[in-house]
Design a protein around this motif. Structure first.
Motif, PDB file in Angstrom:
ATOM      1  N   LYS A  34       0.854  -1.015  -0.052  1.00  0.00           N
ATOM      2  CA  LYS A  34       0.095  -0.113  -0.103  1.00  0.00           C
ATOM      3  C   LYS A  34       0.815   1.145  -0.041  1.00  0.00           C
ATOM      4  O   LYS A  34       0.723   2.164  -0.766  1.00  0.00           O
ATOM      5  CB  LYS A  34      -1.026   0.065   1.085  1.00  0.00           C
ATOM      6  CG  LYS A  34      -2.377   0.534   0.956  1.00  0.00           C
ATOM      7  CD  LYS A  34      -3.057   0.556   2.185  1.00  0.00           C
ATOM      8  CE  LYS A  34      -3.330   1.722   2.598  1.00  0.00           C
ATOM      9  NZ  LYS A  34      -3.988   1.881   3.916  1.00  0.00           N
ATOM     10  N   ILE A  35       2.044   1.388   0.675  1.00  0.00           N
ATOM     11  CA  ILE A  35       2.594   2.619   0.920  1.00  0.00           C
ATOM     12  C   ILE A  35       3.340   2.433  -0.336  1.00  0.00           C
ATOM     13  O   ILE A  35       3.701   3.798  -0.718  1.00  0.00           O
ATOM     14  CB  ILE A  35       3.421   2.500   2.239  1.00  0.00           C
ATOM     15  CG1 ILE A  35       2.883   2.378   3.321  1.00  0.00           C
ATOM     16  CG2 ILE A  35       4.538   3.525   1.938  1.00  0.00           C
ATOM     17  CD1 ILE A  35       3.587   2.007   4.683  1.00  0.00           C
ATOM     18  N   MET A  36       3.981   1.463  -0.945  1.00  0.00           N
ATOM     19  CA  MET A  36       4.718   1.639  -2.066  1.00  0.00           C
ATOM     20  C   MET A  36       3.890   2.354  -3.239  1.00  0.00           C
ATOM     21  O   MET A  36       4.384   3.007  -4.074  1.00  0.00           O
ATOM     22  CB  MET A  36       5.133   0.060  -2.590  1.00  0.00           C
ATOM     23  CG  MET A  36       6.325   0.091  -3.198  1.00  0.00           C
ATOM     24  SD  MET A  36       6.922  -1.345  -3.226  1.00  0.00           S
ATOM     25  CE  MET A  36       8.009  -1.670  -4.454  1.00  0.00           C
ATOM     26  N   LYS A  37       2.524   1.763  -3.271  1.00  0.00           N
ATOM     27  CA  LYS A  37       1.760   2.367  -4.429  1.00  0.00           C
ATOM     28  C   LYS A  37       1.474   3.846  -4.192  1.00  0.00           C
ATOM     29  O   LYS A  37       1.460   4.596  -4.878  1.00  0.00           O
ATOM     30  CB  LYS A  37       0.176   1.744  -4.119  1.00  0.00           C
ATOM     31  CG  LYS A  37       0.222   0.322  -5.063  1.00  0.00           C
ATOM     32  CD  LYS A  37      -0.931  -0.181  -5.162  1.00  0.00           C
ATOM     33  CE  LYS A  37      -1.070  -1.527  -5.584  1.00  0.00           C
ATOM     34  NZ  LYS A  37      -2.165  -2.357  -5.110  1.00  0.00           N
ATOM     35  N   ALA A  38       1.353   4.088  -2.754  1.00  0.00           N
ATOM     36  CA  ALA A  38       0.821   5.659  -2.297  1.00  0.00           C
ATOM     37  C   ALA A  38       1.950   6.453  -2.753  1.00  0.00           C
ATOM     38  O   ALA A  38       1.937   7.539  -3.372  1.00  0.00           O
ATOM     39  CB  ALA A  38       0.583   5.497  -0.952  1.00  0.00           C
ATOM     40  N   GLN A  39       3.511   6.198  -2.744  1.00  0.00           N
ATOM     41  CA  GLN A  39       4.439   6.853  -3.130  1.00  0.00           C
ATOM     42  C   GLN A  39       4.485   7.003  -4.444  1.00  0.00           C
ATOM     43  O   GLN A  39       5.109   7.832  -5.047  1.00  0.00           O
ATOM     44  CB  GLN A  39       5.829   6.437  -2.267  1.00  0.00           C
ATOM     45  CG  GLN A  39       5.664   6.218  -0.674  1.00  0.00           C
ATOM     46  CD  GLN A  39       5.365   7.575   0.027  1.00  0.00           C
ATOM     47  OE1 GLN A  39       4.802   8.471  -0.501  1.00  0.00           O
ATOM     48  NE2 GLN A  39       5.763   7.420   1.124  1.00  0.00           N
ATOM     49  N   MET A  40       4.293   5.689  -5.284  1.00  0.00           N
ATOM     50  CA  MET A  40       4.514   5.917  -6.509  1.00  0.00           C
ATOM     51  C   MET A  40       3.322   6.615  -7.252  1.00  0.00           C
ATOM     52  O   MET A  40       3.493   7.298  -8.330  1.00  0.00           O
ATOM     53  CB  MET A  40       4.220   4.359  -7.053  1.00  0.00           C
ATOM     54  CG  MET A  40       5.446   3.499  -7.131  1.00  0.00           C
ATOM     55  SD  MET A  40       5.051   2.027  -7.230  1.00  0.00           S
ATOM     56  CE  MET A  40       4.552   1.479  -8.931  1.00  0.00           C
ATOM     57  N   ALA A  41       2.417   6.933  -6.451  1.00  0.00           N
ATOM     58  CA  ALA A  41       1.233   7.818  -6.753  1.00  0.00           C
ATOM     59  C   ALA A  41       1.923   9.435  -6.778  1.00  0.00           C
ATOM     60  O   ALA A  41       1.345  10.016  -7.457  1.00  0.00           O
ATOM     61  CB  ALA A  41      -0.040   7.898  -6.075  1.00  0.00           C
ATOM     62  N   ARG A  42       2.737   9.608  -6.140  1.00  0.00           N
ATOM     63  CA  ARG A  42       3.397  10.802  -6.003  1.00  0.00           C
ATOM     64  C   ARG A  42       4.955  10.988  -6.820  1.00  0.00           C
ATOM     65  O   ARG A  42       5.784  11.753  -6.430  1.00  0.00           O
ATOM     66  CB  ARG A  42       3.889  11.257  -4.379  1.00  0.00           C
ATOM     67  CG  ARG A  42       2.518  11.390  -3.630  1.00  0.00           C
ATOM     68  CD  ARG A  42       2.842  12.387  -2.526  1.00  0.00           C
ATOM     69  NE  ARG A  42       3.474  11.553  -1.320  1.00  0.00           N
ATOM     70  CZ  ARG A  42       4.091  12.268  -0.354  1.00  0.00           C
ATOM     71  NH1 ARG A  42       4.146  13.619  -0.381  1.00  0.00           N
ATOM     72  NH2 ARG A  42       4.551  11.510   0.714  1.00  0.00           N
ATOM     73  N   GLY A  43       4.853   9.932  -7.504  1.00  0.00           N
ATOM     74  CA  GLY A  43       6.066   9.776  -8.459  1.00  0.00           C
ATOM     75  C   GLY A  43       7.151   9.292  -8.037  1.00  0.00           C
ATOM     76  O   GLY A  43       8.243   9.203  -8.562  1.00  0.00           O
TER      77      GLY A  43
END
Ligand SMILES: Nc1ncnc2c1ncn2[C@@H]1O[C@H](COP(=O)(O)OP(=O)(O)OP(=O)(O)O)[C@@H](O)[C@H]1O
Ligand SMILES: [Mg+2]
Lengths: 285, 274
Positions: free
Chosen positions: B178-187
């Protein structure tokens, strides 16, 4: 920027004993300037759908088209697209990591490759958007803030990338009424300024007040899609999906059942109030 | 939910007589099987062992292939063991000689022997871990280790820590995702760049992960205390372990195998021995 879902199907753990179909044959278009509310019971696939909108998940079958271009296609810069379609996860405060609030909000703009001054300007603008005083909070550690403030920092972190489409997964979950109104106010303001918004929500009142369109999911399938007026006048369908209609629509239905002549498709308090007032005045005459 | 069941060790959740055995039996019999592996003196003995684990897999409803899969991560160690023993044994009759390379019959025997031993050790452990859930394993271990409490060995604490760690592995994996995806959403970019860039890219992932792990640990400790947890003293169990007739049969089967393997070492003519 428009996003089109075509026959979108997503299967978790494909090919194992734990295979589960989270989304099945979803067709949905999000147009420029929409405020789309995504509603449905727990576990119906809302979060899964939302993660397809910026390519974090890839469809098992079907397509996600952004301005007509397939997100899964060869040579598509998904990382760049991800920053145009800002996604705020459920409980985004758990993704904060920097020493200071300002640095955390700067993470996105920095990844965009902007210059230092531009990054700084964006951080200030984003903090102003979420009503966090720059003087007071910029140098604080994000871990010292209250839950609601952390949530606003996390949202600012996405806003600082100035996305064209803002996708929010239950942005008000776990907040008190005041904190909720604050966040919803911010989202409403952004939509007014022209940002396309997709919001997952469990509150039909919020949906009634803000959304221009509503999509109803149930067990991974798209049950209905339309304006709030269309959706909320179909009480049976909503009940079938495990959802309630807004209080005002329910009250209106009860009053109609009791023989009071009201339009069938009222769903906001103000409308209901006005209709009742009008009838009362007519009756008084 | 689905993610959880996948990542819980290598437990293979089906119904079978072997799954139903008491975890204590399975732990002890696995140790006995390991002893048996060390007692084997010939290829006949290994054939016996193979037959035994194959039969056990059939009874346990576990695909035999899955059991062999445990060997795969060890393949480099296996190859290394084989080669080292093959080339660095100088005793025995020379089979092949070329410049500084000497192969002897003794070396060949030893290398086959050691590699097979290693393989069977892994297969025997797999037999246990595939058929026993991690929670049952730590339950069984706790009871088996509890006599050591006399010398202040923290058996209960160890088992409790094991169960908690096992319980939280899937949760942490989910959280990481989840955190990985959230940070990927911020580039955030976790995939490209050199080693240093990649290590740096982990910071936005690791900090929230640690924060949440500590938060969870605190919450859990609080919840346990709120339910009057005060260590193992005087604690009764939800799942009471009981030996049954099946445990006896399993023990007899393993004992039989042990006897056969010991006899095999004594009875076979010397030429057969490894
Ligand atoms: N990583 C995963 N692996 C396997 N299955 C998953 C995974 N994530 C979600 N699922 C399953 O997919 C289905 C849809 O999950 P999703 O998180 O999209 O629901 P949701 O509508 O967002 O629910 P909520 O309102 O509780 O947030 C659920 O049945 C869930 O168990
Ligand atoms: Mg969700």
């Amino acid at each position: 920027m428009s996003i089109e879902l075509r026959h979108l199907t997503h299967v978790y753990a494909e090919g194992s004993a734990f295979r589960s179909v989270a989304l099945e044959d979803i067709n949905l278009t999000i147009r420029d300037g929409d405020f789309l509310a995504l509603v449905g019971h727990t576990g119906c696939g809302k979060s899964t759908l939302v993660q397809h909108l910026n390519g974090l998940l890839t469809p098992s079958s079907g397509q996600v088209l952004v301005d007509g271009e397939d997100l899964a296609g060869e040579g598509v810069n998904r990382r760049a697209l991800r920053m145009k379609i800002g996604l705020v996860f459920q409980y985004p405060e758990y993704q904060l990591f920097e020493e200071t609030v300002a640095k955390d909000i700067a993470f996105g703009p920095k990844n965009l490759g902007l210059k230092a001054e531009e990054v700084d300007a964006r951080v200030r603008a984003a903090m102003a958007q979420v009503h966090l005083d720059w003087q007071k909070y910029a140098e604080r550690s994000p871990f010292e803030l209250s839950g609601g403030q952390m949530r606003r920092v996390a949202i600012a972190g996405v806003l600082a990338m100035q996305p064209e489409v803002l996708v929010l997964d239950e942005p008000t979950a776990g907040l008190d009424p005041h904190g909720r109104d604050r966040i919803l106010g911010i989202i409403e303001e952004l939509h007014r300024q022209g940002t396309t918004v997709v919001m997952v929500s469990h509150s039909m009142e919020d949906v009634a007040r803000l959304a221009t369109r509503v999509a109803v999911l149930s067990h991974g399938k798209l049950l209905a899609e339309g304006t709030p007026r269309e959706i909320f006048s179909r009480q049976e369908m909503m009940t079938e999906a495990g959802l309630a209609v807004p209080e005002a629509a329910r009250l209106c239905a009860s009053l109609r059942a009791a023989g009071i002549d009201l339009p069938a498709d009222l769903y906001t308090e103000d409308e209901l109030y006005d209709s009742l007032l009008k009838r009362w005045k007519e009756a008084g005459r | 939910m689905n993610l959880k069941s996948i990542t819980l060790g290598q437990y293979y959740p089906v119904e079978s007589p072997i799954h139903r055995l008491d975890p204590r039996t399975k732990i002890l019999l696995t140790l006995a099987l390991m002893v048996a592996v060390f007692l084997v003196r010939s290829l006949v003995g290994y054939a016996l062992l193979l037959g035994f684990v194959y039969l056990a897999a059939r009874i346990a409803n576990v695909p035999f292939k899955l059991m062999m899969k445990g060997i795969k991560p060890l393949r480099f160690i296996l190859i290394l063991t084989f080669l080292l023993n093959l080339f660095f044994t100088t005793q025995g009759n020379v089979l092949f000689h070329w410049q500084f390379i000497t192969l002897t019959d003794q070396g060949l025997k030893l290398s086959v022997h050691y590699s097979l031993r290693l393989m069977f050790l892994v297969i025997c452990t797999s037999l246990m871990t595939l058929t026993t859930s991690p929670i049952q394993l730590s339950d069984g271990l706790e009871i088996l280790l509890s006599p050591l409490k006399a010398i202040h060995f923290p058996a209960h604490e160890l088992a409790m820590m094991m169960s908690i760690a096992l319980r939280f592995i899937p949760t942490l994996l989910e959280e990481t995702d989840k955190i990985m995806k959230a940070q990927m959403a911020r580039g955030a970019d976790f995939e490209s760049g050199n080693l240093i860039a990649r290590a740096k890219a982990m910071v936005p992932l690791l900090v929230p992960l640690f924060v949440s792990a500590f938060r969870r640990a605190g919450d859990l400790a609080m919840a346990m205390e709120a339910r009057c947890y005060h260590g193992g003293e005087g604690r009764t169990r939800l799942r009471v372990l009981k030996f049954t007739r099946a445990d006896l049969y399993a023990a007899l089967a393993v004992a039989g195998l042990l006897v056969l393997i010991i006899l095999e070492g004594r009875l076979l003519p010397a030429g057969w021995l490894l």
